[in-house]
Write an enzyme that holds these catalytic residues in place. Structure first.
Site, PDB file in Angstrom:
ATOM      1  CB  CYS A  33       0.039   1.332  -4.366  1.00 49.30           C
ATOM      2  SG  CYS A  33      -0.825   0.632  -3.212  1.00 49.30           S
ATOM      3  N   GLY A  53       2.962   2.654  -2.260  1.00 51.06           N
ATOM      4  CA  GLY A  53       3.369   2.853  -3.362  1.00 51.06           C
ATOM      5  C   GLY A  53       2.838   4.048  -4.052  1.00 51.06           C
ATOM      6  N   GLY A 100       0.827  -1.462   0.221  1.00 57.37           N
ATOM      7  CA  GLY A 100      -0.181   0.258  -0.102  1.00 57.37           C
ATOM      8  C   GLY A 100       0.625   1.483  -0.102  1.00 57.37           C
TER       9      GLY A 100
HETATM   10  P1  5GP Z   1       6.815   4.010  -5.086  1.00 58.66           P
HETATM   11  O1  5GP Z   1       8.582   3.654  -5.145  1.00 58.66           O
HETATM   12  O2  5GP Z   1       6.892   4.308  -5.986  1.00 58.66           O
HETATM   13  O3  5GP Z   1       6.592   4.315  -4.090  1.00 58.66           O
HETATM   14  O4  5GP Z   1       6.888   2.881  -5.246  1.00 58.66           O
HETATM   15  C1  5GP Z   1       6.840   0.915  -6.466  1.00 58.66           C
HETATM   16  C2  5GP Z   1       6.333   0.055  -5.552  1.00 58.66           C
HETATM   17  O5  5GP Z   1       4.782  -0.350  -5.822  1.00 58.66           O
HETATM   18  C3  5GP Z   1       6.239  -1.670  -6.557  1.00 58.66           C
HETATM   19  O6  5GP Z   1       8.088  -1.817  -6.532  1.00 58.66           O
HETATM   20  C4  5GP Z   1       5.416  -2.579  -6.675  1.00 58.66           C
HETATM   21  O7  5GP Z   1       5.456  -2.738  -4.989  1.00 58.66           O
HETATM   22  C5  5GP Z   1       3.710  -1.608  -5.794  1.00 58.66           C
HETATM   23  N1  5GP Z   1       3.189  -1.009  -7.168  1.00 58.66           N
HETATM   24  C6  5GP Z   1       3.628  -1.069  -7.945  1.00 58.66           C
HETATM   25  N2  5GP Z   1       2.140  -0.768  -8.747  1.00 58.66           N
HETATM   26  C7  5GP Z   1       1.260  -0.910  -7.924  1.00 58.66           C
HETATM   27  C8  5GP Z   1      -0.471  -1.658  -7.857  1.00 58.66           C
HETATM   28  O8  5GP Z   1      -0.196  -1.045  -9.693  1.00 58.66           O
HETATM   29  N3  5GP Z   1      -0.507  -1.337  -7.194  1.00 58.66           N
HETATM   30  C9  5GP Z   1       0.078  -1.405  -6.257  1.00 58.66           C
HETATM   31  N4  5GP Z   1      -1.313  -1.401  -4.862  1.00 58.66           N
HETATM   32  N5  5GP Z   1       1.297  -1.102  -5.534  1.00 58.66           N
HETATM   33  C10 5GP Z   1       2.179  -1.072  -6.891  1.00 58.66           C
END
Ligand code: 5GP
Length: 347
Positions: A186, A183, A181
């Site tokens: 996300c 991301g 959660g």
């Molecule tokens: P960020 O660095 O952009 O905050 O987070 C990256 C992470 O978000 C990814 O490695 C993955 O675990 C998560 N993530 C990527 N795409 C999605 C999505 O469509 N839904 C959710 N719940 N998490 C995602």
């Protein structure tokens, strides 16, 4: 029904308390870490920052450039075996050592992983990745992959609590990926109400993993270099970044021109955009749990990664850690209700 009363923390809830240090400059800080992994016995040295296995981040181009900085790239799972063969043919050992082969948990995924791994002995990492790592099926899949690849480093996730970290390590994972959660694209917390503030998840999961000789990846929720440092300070062995590395030449998206400015699309792997691209749309039984955003195009990722690593080095000098490995031991977090001063806007 039960309520846990102790407050769980995210990156925005803390700052590092500075400590006396004899480091004169951030150039004295060593970010390279040497790991020997629990099950595979494999050794790997490098800077433990990982580009996320998202198709607008974890591209082959990203893998090549980040390897030059000593970092890892989890290559997204939508390349074909033929794409991988071409990548292997043109890549140096250093690049192949620094990419993770991502996979889901179906029989087809298993076969594809075997086909990709057969292309080169230089591959070190397999990244088994599903959104909800609490499924028993993941545990069985980890056992299956461990049996097939006894000498490869296996990462599995995503989970956010110590009990499941232990179960995955006992099933054969060397590394557990932590984050549900947090991301940047996300929407799981909005769509399902499920989640765990990322800093607390890292602190609790690192403790569970390290007790068994395992490692963790803090995955998601970092919005600036300071957050990356906080993840390491909390005990993450590796930190995975999506949004911070998106929007670059190497990210694998199209540059879009709008009103004379350049942008790049970035989307969650469970977003409508991703599902339309890879699965022909959102299946009826599920809701998209990711969003799509347009980011200002930022050129090559070289400056961005140097900036992030420079920030982490600087954190280390503030708390007197000569090596990244020491950062967590030198970390005292203070709980805060303010972060940066935004009176002139955000950086
Ligand atoms: P960020 O660095 O952009 O905050 O987070 C990256 C992470 O978000 C990814 O490695 C993955 O675990 C998560 N993530 C990527 N795409 C999605 C999505 O469509 N839904 C959710 N719940 N998490 C995602």
């Amino acid at each position: 029904m039960r309520i846990e009363q102790d407050l769980k923390l995210g990156f925005k809830d803390v700052l590092f308390r500075p400590k006396r240090s004899n480091l004169k400059s951030r150039s004295q800080v060593e970010l390279t870490r040497d790991f020997t992994f629990k099950h595979s016995g494999r050794q790997w040295s490098g800077v433990p920052v990982i580009a996320a296995n998202m198709d607008s981040v974890g591209s082959f181009k990203m893998g090549k450039v980040l390897a030059e900085h000593g970092c890892l790239t989890a290559i997204h799972k939508h390349y074909t075996v033929a794409d991988w063969a071409a990548f292997v043919a043109e890549s140096e050992t250093k690049t192949l050592n620094n990419v993770m082969v991502s996979t889901g948990t179906s029989d087809a995924d298993f076969q594809k992983t075997q086909d990709i791994m057969a292309l080169s002995d230089e591959f070190v990492f397999i990244c088994i990745d599903i959104a909800n790592g609490y499924s028993e099926h993941l545990v069985e899949y980890v056992q299956r992959v461990r049996a097939a690849f006894p000498d490869k480093v296996i990462s599995a996730g995503n989970v956010v609590t110590g009990d499941m970290v232990e179960e995955l390590i006992l099933a054969g994972a060397d590394i557990v990926k932590v984050g549900i959660g947090p991301g940047s694209v996300c929407t799981t917390r909005v769509k399902t109400g499920v989640g765990y503030p990322q800093l607390s998840a890292i602190i609790e999961c690192a403790d569970a993993a390290h007790g068994l000789g395992g490692r963790i990846i803090g995955d998601g929720g970092c919005s600036c270099a300071g957050d990356v440092s906080k993840a390491f300070g909390g005990g993450a062995d590796f930190v995975m970044l999506g949004g911070m590395l998106a929007g670059h030449t190497e990210s694998g998206g199209e540059v879009i021109e709008q009103d004379g400015k350049q942008f790049m699309k970035f989307y969650g792997m469970s977003s409508e955009s991703a599902m339309a691209k890879h699965s022909g749309g959102v299946a009826k039984y599920r809701a998209a749990e990711g969003k799509t955003v347009l980011l200002p195009f930022r050129g090559t990722v070289n400056d961005t990664i140097s900036d992030i690593l420079g920030g982490v080095r600087s954190t280390c000098t503030y708390v007197g850690a000569a090596q990244l490995k020491e950062l967590t031991k030198r970390t005292t977090f203070i709980r805060v209700q303010e972060q940066e001063n935004n009176v002139f806007g955000k950086e």
